[in-house]
Design an enzyme around this catalytic site. Sequence first.
Site, short mmCIF file in Angstrom:
data_model
loop_
_atom_site.label_atom_id
_atom_site.label_comp_id
_atom_site.label_asym_id
_atom_site.label_seq_id
_atom_site.Cartn_x
_atom_site.Cartn_y
_atom_site.Cartn_z
N GLU A 16 47.33 96.32 60.13
CA GLU A 16 46.35 97.72 60.38
C GLU A 16 46.70 98.12 61.78
OE1 GLU A 16 42.44 97.25 59.12
OE2 GLU A 16 42.80 95.21 58.53
N SER A 146 41.38 97.31 55.12
CA SER A 146 42.10 98.66 55.03
C SER A 146 42.61 98.70 53.66
CB SER A 146 42.92 99.08 56.03
OG SER A 146 42.51 99.20 57.25
N TYR A 216 43.12 107.03 55.34
CA TYR A 216 43.82 107.45 56.64
C TYR A 216 44.40 108.58 56.67
CZ TYR A 216 42.28 102.88 57.80
OH TYR A 216 41.13 101.57 58.10
N ARG A 255 30.02 97.72 58.31
CA ARG A 255 30.00 98.62 57.48
C ARG A 255 30.33 97.86 56.03
NH1 ARG A 255 34.84 101.41 57.37
NH2 ARG A 255 35.05 100.68 55.05
N ASP A 257 30.68 98.11 51.98
CA ASP A 257 30.88 98.92 50.91
C ASP A 257 30.56 98.63 49.48
OD1 ASP A 257 32.79 100.19 52.69
OD2 ASP A 257 34.62 99.09 52.33
N GLU A 269 32.50 94.66 50.11
CA GLU A 269 33.13 93.86 51.32
C GLU A 269 32.28 94.69 52.36
OE1 GLU A 269 37.24 95.40 52.73
OE2 GLU A 269 37.37 94.98 50.72
N ASN A 271 32.93 95.16 56.64
CA ASN A 271 33.79 95.16 57.88
C ASN A 271 32.93 95.17 59.10
OD1 ASN A 271 36.20 96.63 56.29
ND2 ASN A 271 34.29 97.54 55.69
N GLY A 275 36.68 101.07 61.31
CA GLY A 275 37.58 102.14 62.18
C GLY A 275 36.79 103.39 62.84
#
Length: 307
Positions: A16, A146, A216, A255, A257, A269, A271, A275
């Site tokens: 990443e 990612s 992205y 964050r 999901d 999962e 994070n 980002g």
Amino acid sequence: MKKLNVALLCGGFSAEREVSLKTGKNIAASLDKEKYQVFLFDPKDNFDKLVGFLKKNKIDVVFSALHGTFGEDGCFTGVFEIAGIPYTCSGVLSSAITMDKMMTKKLLSSEKIPMAKSVELKKNYGEKELKKIKLPAVVKPVSQGSSVGTFIVKTKQELKEALGRAFEFDARVMAEEFIEGREVTAPVLGNKDPQALPLIEIRPKVSSFFDYRAKYEVGGSQEICPAPISRALTEKIQRLAVQIHRTLGCRGVTRCDFIIKKGRPYFLEVNTIPGMTNTSLVPLSARQAEISFSALLDKLIELALEK
């Protein structure tokens, strides 16, 4: 008022890396120049100079934008702990656990968090492990972010091919029950008293799921904030995200999901260094909560300095 010396770490060694560089560039441009003196550092070519860099520039706080392996997994966090310098992400243990998707799920199962069933495989897996996997399934490395090395498979042949490709990124791979539904993400901000930010629904436009391209590429997905779901379901997902943040001992911002199927959310999962690019989700959610990107960065530094 004296400026705070901020070490902004980005780039690094993981798959990443490019996203991390974009995150770092965006953060550097948005940190208030009246409040902070920013020192950029990319560990990839300068790892042996990191401690000297921190001391030489009398760093007050580290802002980590290192996504993925050797960044989000707690490796660098340990260096900051030894150096006695506050940092913006979760601690060593929390970072290590959350980077390991299987360990995260094992811990959260005791909290009765609804999740998809998973099978873990190592490179020497056999037919016994394969028989445990129900198709369709989601194949992904245990410790990558990612959506790197992630595939949705429907046949045994696709499964074997996806496993081979996923093992290029990690020595451990998981095959997760595929749950078809609406994907939402839930940012949480805080340390001792974390608060959920507005939910975002994600609708990929360039792929069948929210993969690296959808994440992205500009226009790669449609992100709707606040997510167009009922208030009751919104609050339920936010409570789950805060519970996960607390259970795993996270700090700063996370964050989580989720997939929603038939009105029920399933955790995917978490994070711990999400980002912060122009297309990233946490800044979008913060704006909906009337928190500018600059103010969000201020808050993360404030939380890093909080004892």
